[in-house]
Write a protein that holds these residues in place. Structure first.
Motif, PDB file in Angstrom:
ATOM      1  N   SER A 151      28.995  41.035  50.490  1.00 28.51           N
ATOM      2  CA  SER A 151      28.946  40.879  49.036  1.00 28.51           C
ATOM      3  C   SER A 151      27.873  39.876  48.661  1.00 28.51           C
ATOM      4  CB  SER A 151      30.297  40.404  48.500  1.00 28.51           C
ATOM      5  OG  SER A 151      30.607  39.109  49.011  1.00 28.51           O
ATOM      6  N   TYR A 152      27.440  39.974  47.418  1.00 30.66           N
ATOM      7  CA  TYR A 152      26.442  39.050  46.877  1.00 30.66           C
ATOM      8  C   TYR A 152      26.858  38.704  45.460  1.00 30.66           C
ATOM      9  CZ  TYR A 152      22.084  37.381  44.831  1.00 30.66           C
ATOM     10  OH  TYR A 152      21.150  36.651  44.166  1.00 30.66           O
ATOM     11  N   LYS A 169      39.449  39.071  47.133  1.00 32.50           N
ATOM     12  CA  LYS A 169      39.274  40.357  47.784  1.00 32.50           C
ATOM     13  C   LYS A 169      39.376  41.473  46.752  1.00 32.50           C
ATOM     14  CE  LYS A 169      41.152  43.337  51.423  1.00 32.50           C
ATOM     15  NZ  LYS A 169      42.198  43.521  52.436  1.00 32.50           N
ATOM     16  N   VAL A 170      38.373  42.366  46.768  1.00 27.50           N
ATOM     17  CA  VAL A 170      38.352  43.506  45.864  1.00 27.50           C
ATOM     18  C   VAL A 170      38.459  44.775  46.700  1.00 27.50           C
ATOM     19  CG1 VAL A 170      37.022  44.760  44.132  1.00 27.50           C
ATOM     20  CG2 VAL A 170      36.980  42.258  44.157  1.00 27.50           C
ATOM     21  N   PHE A 202      34.495  38.225  47.370  1.00 31.61           N
ATOM     22  CA  PHE A 202      33.614  37.532  46.438  1.00 31.61           C
ATOM     23  C   PHE A 202      34.123  36.118  46.218  1.00 31.61           C
ATOM     24  CE2 PHE A 202      33.290  42.027  45.470  1.00 31.61           C
ATOM     25  CZ  PHE A 202      31.913  42.224  45.342  1.00 31.61           C
ATOM     26  N   ASN A 203      33.206  35.243  45.810  1.00 31.19           N
ATOM     27  CA  ASN A 203      33.613  33.898  45.397  1.00 31.19           C
ATOM     28  C   ASN A 203      34.202  33.914  43.992  1.00 31.19           C
ATOM     29  OD1 ASN A 203      32.644  32.769  47.800  1.00 31.19           O
ATOM     30  ND2 ASN A 203      30.590  32.515  46.971  1.00 31.19           N
ATOM     31  N   SER A 245      42.412  47.309  43.519  1.00 29.85           N
ATOM     32  CA  SER A 245      43.173  46.077  43.348  1.00 29.85           C
ATOM     33  C   SER A 245      42.254  44.875  43.550  1.00 29.85           C
ATOM     34  CB  SER A 245      44.336  46.012  44.349  1.00 29.85           C
ATOM     35  OG  SER A 245      43.849  45.969  45.684  1.00 29.85           O
ATOM     36  N   ILE A 246      42.724  43.757  42.959  1.00 30.82           N
ATOM     37  CA  ILE A 246      42.014  42.472  43.100  1.00 30.82           C
ATOM     38  C   ILE A 246      43.038  41.444  43.530  1.00 30.82           C
ATOM     39  CG2 ILE A 246      40.664  40.693  41.932  1.00 30.82           C
ATOM     40  CD1 ILE A 246      39.752  42.836  39.943  1.00 30.82           C
ATOM     41  N   SER A 247      42.784  40.761  44.629  1.00 34.75           N
ATOM     42  CA  SER A 247      43.757  39.797  45.155  1.00 34.75           C
ATOM     43  C   SER A 247      43.043  38.531  45.612  1.00 34.75           C
ATOM     44  CB  SER A 247      44.543  40.405  46.323  1.00 34.75           C
ATOM     45  OG  SER A 247      43.663  40.792  47.364  1.00 34.75           O
TER      46      SER A 247
END
Length: 329
Positions: free
Chosen positions: A132-133, A80-81, A46-47, A70-72
């Motif tokens: 993703s959107y 990145k999710v 995602f942005n 996780s979220i990085s």
């Protein structure tokens, strides 16, 4: 002793209840975090995650199917999710699915919502990354509305200034609105255009009626319209007429120059055409020549019958007949 036994009983009940609560809590948390079920991992980029946190739910078609593991940060514009999804949902999620970040309810937590794809892609596998959107967040909407309001205010001010200039009669539009003479001229021009349009329409109708009366197979006009050879012939005739006309003009110019030279020059032709006495003398001379020729013919005829020259003329006549016979043979 009884008091000690009672205390021990209470302590045992408390321990048992606490243990049961702990087991239930572990089970609930584990169930929530998919710790006791078979799972697989997928990811999406995602942005912006818009407040998404570790442990938030992942939904597929409105059903909770997993959690955010996780979220990085990948770089300054990509996040990145990683998600943990229940194994039994593998057969339902395709590779063309789309992940979006939405809100759970009006003011709830952020969740990842997986939207089924519309194609015929294959089933997703563990470790795959789906598209993703990113939806527009409230902050972005507020910023956009703020910019829009500023632009609307500037546009309103400019429109107000233009309206004031028009009311003052400035510019072409102000002149047209405030000058009654120009308005009347424009009305008259529009009326004239209407009249011209009506006349043009009438003329076109008359031309159409004339064309409809033409016999395209038998009439000359029909032949010219349908037969390209006839049209080319007419073009050639017109071209030849133009050429002939130019040549006739050239001849006429030459004749005019010759006549002017005859009238104004000093040549024999001018002398003959302007001297009447010479003309009379020529007539007399021609008359005398004709009379002398007639007398000469009479003398020759008499000379043919003279006994001295008669033999010569007969011999000459026989030779002429012989020559004529040979030529005929």
């Amino acid at each position: 002793m009884d008091k000690t036994t009672s205390e021990k009983m209470k302590l045992g009940v408390f321990v048992i209840v606490a243990l049961l609560l702990f087991v239930v809590a572990v089970y609930v948390i584990g169930e929530r975090q998919n710790m006791f079920a078979k799972t697989f991992h997928i990811s999406a980029h995602f942005n912006s995650v818009n407040g998404l946190m570790h442990g938030n739910n992942v939904r597929f078609s409105g059903i909770n199917v997993g959690t955010v593991k996780s979220i990085s940060m990948i770089n300054d514009s990509t996040v990145k999710v990683d998600m943990v999804i229940e194994q039994n949902m593998v057969k339902h999620i395709k590779k063309d699915a789309i992940a979006t970040i939405t809100t759970d309810g009006l003011v709830g937590n952020k969740i990842v919502n997986i939207i089924p794809g519309k194609g015929k892609a294959g089933v997703i596998a563990s470790g795959d990354s789906i598209r993703s959107y990113s939806k527009i967040g409230a902050d972005n909407m507020l910023n956009t509305l703020s910019v829009t309001n500023e632009n609307a205010a500037l546009l309103t001010a400019e429109l107000l200034e233009i309206t004031r200039a028009i009311n003052r009669g400035e510019g072409t539009l102000g002149m047209l609105i405030n000058d009654t003479v120009v308005a009347k001229d424009i009305k008259q021009t529009v009326q004239n255009l209407k009249i011209v349009s009506a006349n043009t329409n009438r003329t076109i109708q008359e031309v159409n009626s004339i064309l409809n009366t033409i016999d395209m197979d038998e009439s000359v006009a029909g032949v010219f319209l349908n037969n390209p050879d006839a049209a080319n012939s007419v073009k050639n005739i017109i071209s030849n007429l133009n050429t002939s006309s130019q040549e006739i003009n050239t001849v006429i110019n030459n004749l005019n120059e010759t006549i002017i030279n005859v009238k104004e020059g000093e040549g024999a032709l001018n002398y003959l055409s302007n001297d009447k006495e010479l003309v009379e003398n020529l007539k007399e001379t021609i008359k005398s020549v004709n009379e002398g020729t007639a007398k000469f013919n009479e003398n020759m005829e008499a000379f043919k019958h003279n006994f001295l020259t008669r033999g010569y003329f007969k011999k000459l006549e026989r030779q002429q007949k012989k020559a004529a016979k040979n030529s005929n043979d």
